[in-house]
Design an enzyme around this catalytic site. Structure first.
Site, mmCIF file in Angstrom:
data_model
loop_
_atom_site.group_PDB
_atom_site.id
_atom_site.type_symbol
_atom_site.label_atom_id
_atom_site.label_comp_id
_atom_site.label_asym_id
_atom_site.label_seq_id
_atom_site.Cartn_x
_atom_site.Cartn_y
_atom_site.Cartn_z
ATOM 1 N N LYS A 1 -4.253 -9.447 -7.211
ATOM 2 C CA LYS A 1 -5.493 -9.644 -6.445
ATOM 3 C C LYS A 1 -6.612 -8.720 -6.955
ATOM 4 O O LYS A 1 -6.336 -7.579 -7.307
ATOM 5 C CB LYS A 1 -5.173 -9.291 -4.984
ATOM 6 C CG LYS A 1 -6.092 -9.866 -3.957
ATOM 7 C CD LYS A 1 -5.613 -9.492 -2.570
ATOM 8 C CE LYS A 1 -5.728 -8.005 -2.301
ATOM 9 N NZ LYS A 1 -5.500 -7.604 -0.914
ATOM 10 N N LYS B 1 -10.393 -3.315 -4.474
ATOM 11 C CA LYS B 1 -11.301 -2.169 -4.526
ATOM 12 C C LYS B 1 -10.654 -0.978 -5.205
ATOM 13 O O LYS B 1 -11.320 -0.141 -5.777
ATOM 14 C CB LYS B 1 -11.655 -1.733 -3.098
ATOM 15 C CG LYS B 1 -12.606 -2.639 -2.375
ATOM 16 C CD LYS B 1 -12.661 -2.185 -0.925
ATOM 17 C CE LYS B 1 -13.647 -2.985 -0.126
ATOM 18 N NZ LYS B 1 -13.424 -2.814 1.311
ATOM 19 N N LYS C 1 0.824 -1.221 0.000
ATOM 20 C CA LYS C 1 0.000 0.000 0.000
ATOM 21 C C LYS C 1 0.851 1.261 0.000
ATOM 22 O O LYS C 1 0.495 2.250 -0.618
ATOM 23 C CB LYS C 1 -0.957 0.015 1.200
ATOM 24 C CG LYS C 1 -2.119 -0.943 1.047
ATOM 25 C CD LYS C 1 -3.232 -0.614 2.030
ATOM 26 C CE LYS C 1 -4.418 -1.524 1.839
ATOM 27 N NZ LYS C 1 -5.460 -1.312 2.844
#
Ligand code: AMP
Ligand code: TRP
Length: 344
Positions: A207, A210, A120
């Protein structure tokens, strides 16, 4: 109640989902659908983790509407707020308080190993918030604040639950009296089903997420029938027909992903799905997958839209849930504060 049901009631489930961006098929198959099944037999607590959401900058109005959307999705998928506790994390202040105490138990070295932070924060680590770095400590406090025994999540959260176990045992060593049994139980991850890691429709090695900039990479729970159909039609594949065995699926990430999604949606093993489709091309397989995905997701998005028309009902559910959550959390936090040595 049968003996095994009684045993299950001693188990307590906690899980969370962030109110950020687009809820997708990975969230549904990896988490929410399992919660729906587990709520029947386990005492369950599900939280919309808004404190986690702000570890990455959020627009206030967007955060609010995402919180409603996630609450609606959970309920539309079949979580019964009369059986399970559903609430938004920031309404129970004990989460943040316990997180501070755990910040003083958790070691920097443990956090440095967290792969999700590395992903992230990316290259710009210095610009990441302190909250993003401490995210797993808050997650440990979510779980341990209720002395949850089991945590149903997708595969990507396993490392965070291991950290929660490390924090729990470290706290026990530091503060549980020598002759007493350990204060915290070590929580177990429950990574269930065929689709513990649903991958992007555009890249079978990434993956489904969102935050992916490509909307074609994921199936959102709010997608229409046409959008679902279009995304699956456009999903990346390879030129080979579908194989007979699992071994032949190695190095075919896109084929594996679509077959996994099919198996999970139809509640069957991947071996069985292979036996249905081996030798067939994607042009045969994809329409069947579209049919199955639409059949599962359409009723959920229909119900979500209905719930979102009047947010009063969701407000009441969340408020009730927070009251019930607080009843469990308050005495546990009080014991923690006593053990740490605070005057309470
Ligand atoms: P998040 O989207 O990070 O709030 O995740 C909420 C829940 O969905 C967690 O239990 C995750 O492990 C799960 N989850 C998120 N993405 C996926 C995915 N691509 N496949 C399976 N589970 C997922
Ligand atoms: N970190 C989890 C995710 O992104 C969400 C979460 C927050 C959670 N607190 C939790 C999951 C506690 C399980 C238990 O998916």
């Amino acid at each position: 109640m049968t003996n095994s049901k009684l045993e299950n009631y001693k188990k307590r489930i906690f899980s969370g989902i962030q109110p950020t961006g687009n809820l997708h098929l990975g969230n549904y198959l990896g988490a929410i659908r399992n919660w729906v099944n587990l709520q029947k037999d386990f005492f369950s607590i599900f939280s919309i983790v808004d404190l986690h959401a702000i570890t990455i900058p959020q627009k206030p109005s967007q955060l609010k509407s995402s919180t409603y959307e996630v609450a609606a999705a959970i309920i539309a998928s079949g979580i019964d707020p009369k059986k399970a506790i559903v609430f938004n994390q920031s309404s129970v202040k004990e989460h943040a308080e316990l997180a501070w105490i755990f910040n003083c138990v958790c070691k920097i070295g443990w956090l440095n190993r967290m792969t999700q932070f590395k992903e992230k924060a990316g290259k710009n680590r210095e610009k990441a918030s302190v909250g993003l770095y401490g995210y797993p400590v808050l997650m440990a406090s979510d779980i341990l604040l209720y002395k949850a025994t089991h945590v149903p999540v997708g595969d990507d959260q396993k490392q965070h639950i291991e950290l929660a176990r490390d924090i729990a045992s470290s706290f026990n060593n530091m503060f549980s009296g020598k002759n007493e049994k350990d204060f915290f139980i070590l929580p177990e991850p429950q990574i269930l089903g065929q689709a513990t890691r649903v991958m992007s429709l555009r890249d079978g090695k990434k993956k489904m997420s969102k935050s992916d900039i490509s909307d074609l990479s994921r199936i959102n729970l709010t997608d229409t029938k046409e959008e679902i159909s279009n995304k699956i039609k456009k999903a990346k594949t390879d030129p080979l027909p579908l194989p007979t065995s699992l071994e032949e699926l190695e190095n075919r990430p896109e084929a594996s992903n679509l077959l996994n999604i099919y198996s999970s949606l139809s509640n069957q093993s991947i071996e069985f799905t292979l036996s249905q489709f081996s030798g067939k091309g994607f042009s045969f397989f994809k329409p069947k997958l579209i049919e199955l995905a639409v059949e599962t997701l359409n009723p959920i998005s229909f119900e979500m839209r209905k719930l979102l028309k009047d947010t009063n009902e969701i407000d009441n559910i969340l408020k009730n849930g927070a009251d019930k959550a607080r009843e469990i959390a308050e005495p546990i936090l009080k014991d923690v504060k006593y053990l740490v040595g605070f005057i309470i």
